[in-house]
Design an enzyme around this catalytic site. Structure first.
Site, short mmCIF file in Angstrom:
data_model
loop_
_atom_site.label_atom_id
_atom_site.label_comp_id
_atom_site.label_asym_id
_atom_site.label_seq_id
_atom_site.Cartn_x
_atom_site.Cartn_y
_atom_site.Cartn_z
CG ASP B 205 36.10 42.84 39.92
OD1 ASP B 205 35.99 43.24 38.76
OD2 ASP B 205 36.99 43.25 40.71
CG HIS B 377 39.83 45.08 39.32
ND1 HIS B 377 38.57 45.23 39.87
CD2 HIS B 377 40.30 46.34 39.15
CE1 HIS B 377 38.29 46.52 40.00
NE2 HIS B 377 39.32 47.21 39.57
#
EC number: 3.1.-.-
Lengths: 561, 561
Positions: B205, B377
């Site tokens: 990610d 994130h």
């Protein structure tokens, strides 16, 4: 704290000895700043700027203040004071001067030079009245005193407006840099002196009223720019505003230190820096500048390009470089420096430019990853200094959206301005300063005036609504030729569609339905063109909605033969 | 580091024993995540999400991955692994299942429950295969192992894909909250064990790869929300994502502590929180919930509303409250809490909502002025942990725009992944893992597929270009009825314009010019409808451009009778 209500009506006549203040722009938005002051039948204007459109105003080039309130009284205008030369403060001047050419423009040397260069392009030769901080000048009943303020453009001023109604201090845009690169500080001493004299109303820049604390000194940007250029092995491209003389100076100095040549790219950048250099505001090291058209011939490691486009404007050089649609081919190892703020509303466009440049291998340095920009507007901690030094009897936050105006009003209340003396006004709201008390007394028209191409004010909110529908859904037009005596369809229906996303062959399905609907209608023997249009619109609209769950604009065109 | 070039052609056949990876979305954009893995003729899909349109895609509802590459091979698909239930990972599943209904959906309990609730609205009953972190499951040649990861939705997983070509670890979306409110940590121990086994390719990610340092724990948000509710004297309205179970939990807990009732507003919020509650992911204190339709009856100081609309979506409750177009009337003293991220592209819309609410007197608390949101994130400092623990032979950054992918690639290089083993791919780029080396070998079609109303893929880039022109400039249509044998104009020209901003009476000026141009043309005796259209378009286009400096779409319609 009072704030306006939609039910505000026309204001009563201004009492003798009162001062009336109406912002025609700048309150409830960042842009098109314009305040009109009225005393004893005479008018003074402070700033006359433009607002840039947002996606709700598609296709619009600029938004102007609505001059309607002063249109019949242009002869009463004593002067336009321009606090500094940013577009949101001077951009609408050419449009106002079209209506009366000889309104004196009052401002500092650089401000007048920038506006004059701009007016030349509009073929207007203005009447100028140059002022210097510390001076007093009288225009009709308005006695004006100017104060130096520091901002992201040189030579900005605040103005105190003295009338028998009292003293108003309008700060213009300012910041409180205590170590400014040109040594020109915001004149807090002057503000303090005026405060001792007694300021009846303070109108102060609210842009950063929500931002706590203090703004970093412009001086701290220089070493960062220097470091970026020093550590770049290839070409360096710096994007900035075309009026940011101090920033361009820092880039030029750093380029010279590292033995690089500089090219200026973009019409407004070249024009403004030429003016600033001629007047001594920009000091260009000898042999530094290279013509933009020759820059491709130099080795990448020997050049710095300074261009516009820091806001992601699609036609600017920087966007075109990101899209490989510019003679300058950004390549692996190049550095692009966005040495500017990110104006709200431009985030998506700037993000596209950053991604485009990154894709070609450039390192992009921007305010998100390095200290390459500081704001031109004082933050909350600094606004408190001004409030405490000026100690105004009344306070009116200006230059901001609702969130900024409210935050600034709260700061004023914290410093001791009584709630009843804090006025939060929107564009068009009438504020009267009478017997030392500022109060909202009504509202006048202050709508958006759109510039689109060469026309001003012809684009209406209806046109914009049509554009939004057309932009989202496209249109379907249906042409039917009808015999005007019998009402019989002699040709068509013919269907044309654009942007609807409907495959043209699909229209074959609906044509028989339209024909049938028209026949059914014709059976009653009445020939009514309006009715024919309605039948067509309804039949096609229903079909599109049922089949595609979409709502394009349906345009029935009935031609009589 | 290799990166793709526009000249990439079709890939060569995949060598025996190799693994092919093609992202059909998610690389070069944040959204529509979808990766296709191929081994020995069999396919595995990881995620199948949507992308939300930007202003360059007007009127579009959603953007899907282009399924074209797998369309003829749907029977080869062993399964779709869904790492978690965010729209950018599951939103396109209904569209893919329309093409083959029985592809097994593999995911955790909450992920499958959320997607199932969604599929019910599409009247699809999926084949589900529930998994738990720590388990291994085999689908054809793909041996899958699941790892817990922490994210802004419960029950997210990473997946390791074992084939004879090697081990690939796909992290899905994750963050590294070390004190998560539900105690479910990202399984770094598992990643380390896999690393010791030897990870041939890490796909990780990249969303926050540009953000230095570490993301604050979700736990620190709770006290801030509590404080906001505690210090509010009137109504509190909290806007959040409809899937953010942990955030909603924090708001409910705080409301209960301060004796307030809670109403959920918005279809997706009610649906998802119902699912989360039924499965035990959301713990609702007794007697807390009040029906949204009854909330107006409660005293403002006794309620908390939780709604969607934190991104400024114009039809959501929050925007409508800001515009006074909702039964709930925001008033002086109310508090609105935007407990969510600001998704890039939504800045202008959210700013409008904040200003609208502020105008009515609400205090608006948002991530710009309080710690009311943390990202889902991992940031750069945390991504380094994953890289160092996994020690992959090859690295491919996923889930990001170019800027994020490049930044993540740089981090990988810093941890020692050799440049030649770092692959930056865009959507559609073919990456083959053969003999332990990942390499770009070609590209396949992976364009945008637009959903608009009920149609999928019918809106093309041409329609969107038309919409952009129509949206910026409007159109002028000119209807002429022509005798097909003589070429004589028997009716018209009739002009219709919308969004052009041209006053209808102005068209009287141009009609004689069109008539003259058509007569001049007719003089040569040739009846050519195409030519008539061209004459009309040119005459009108030139007139508009000269008179108004604008370029509306000109639509000549010639009807033959």
């Amino acid at each position: 704290m009072s704030h306006p209500h939609p039910e505000l009506g026309s204001p009563p006549p201004l009492p003798q000895g009162g001062l009336r203040i109406i912002a025609l722009g700048g309150l409830g938005e960042i842009g098109r700043n314009m305040a009109v002051f009225e005393y004893d039948g005479r008018l003074l204007i402070v700033d006359c700027g433009v607002l840039f459109p947002d996606p709700e105003q598609p296709g619009v080039d600029l938004i102007l203040p609505d001059f309607d309130y002063i249109r019949d009284r242009l002869d009463d205008v004593e002067a336009i004071v321009l606090t500094h030369a940013h577009e949101d403060h001077i951009g609408a001047v050419p449009y106002l001067l079209r209506e009366r050419r000889d309104i004196p423009l009052v401002g500092s040397r650089l401000t007048l030079a920038f506006i004059e260069a701009k007016l030349t392009e509009h073929r207007i030769q203005p009447v100028k009245h140059q002022v210097v901080e510390g001076e007093r000048h009288t225009f009709g009943p308005f006695d004006l005193e100017f104060f130096a303020v520091n901002h992201s453009i040189p030579d900005a001023v605040a103005v105190a407006i003295r009338t028998p109604a009292g003293i108003v201090l309008h700060t213009g845009d300012f910041r409180m840099d205590q170590l400014p690169s040109d040594g020109r500080l915001t004149d807090l001493g002057g503000f303090a002196r005026l405060g001792s004299e007694g300021v009846d109303l303070l109108m102060s820049d609210s842009t950063n009223a929500e931002v706590p604390g203090f703004v970093t000194s412009e001086r701290e940007i220089g070493p960062v720019i220097d470091e970026v250029i020093r550590t770049s092995s290839k070409r360096v491209i710096v994007a900035s505003f075309a009026s940011h003389v101090h920033r361009v100076q820092q880039v030029m100095d750093a380029a010279a230190r590292h033995g690089r040549k500089v090219a200026l790219i973009g019409r407004s950048m070249v024009r403004n820096m030429g003016v600033a250099r001629d007047l001594g505001y920009l000091h260009v090291p000898p042999d530094l500048i290279v013509d933009g058209r020759e820059i491709e011939g130099w080795p990448p490691e020997d050049v710095v390009l300074i261009c516009t486009g820091s806001q992601g404007e699609p036609m600017a050089a920087l966007s075109r470089m990101a899209n490989r649609d510019h003679p300058i081919r950004v390549a692996e190892g190049d550095t692009v420096l966005l040495a500017s703020s990110l104006v709200p509303g431009n985030e998506t466009a700037v993000n596209k430019v950053i991604n485009g440049l990154t894709r070609w291998g450039a390192r992009v340095v921007h305010k998100g990853n390095a200290k390459v920009h500081v704001s031109g507007h004082a933050a909350a901690g600094e606004l408190l200094y001004v409030l405490n030094l000026v100690r105004p009897s009344n306070f009116m936050p200006v230059h901001g959206e609702w969130r900024h105006l409210r935050a600034h009003a709260k700061l004023a209340a914290l410093t001791g301005v009584p709630d009843d003396n804090i006025v939060i006004a929107e564009d068009g709201v009438v504020v009267d300063l009478v017997d030392g008390q500022a109060k909202i007394t009504g509202a006048v028209q202050a709508g958006y005036v759109y510039v689109d191409g060469s026309s001003v004010g012809e684009i209406t909110d209806v046109s914009l609504k049509d554009r939004r529908i057309l932009g989202d859904e496209g249109f379907v037009s249906v042409v039917v030729v009808v015999d005007s005596t019998t009402g019989k369809v002699t040709a068509g229906p013919e269907i044309h569609a654009r942007g609807s996303g409907i495959d043209p062959t699909a229209f074959e399905d609906i044509i028989p339905q339209i024909e049938k609907a028209l026949q059914d209608r014709a059976a009653d023997g009445v020939v009514d063109m309006q009715q024919i249009r309605q039948v067509v619109r309804r039949t096609v609209g229903r079909w599109v909605s049922d089949t595609y769950r979409r709502r394009p604009m349906i345009i029935p065109v009935v031609v009589e033969v």
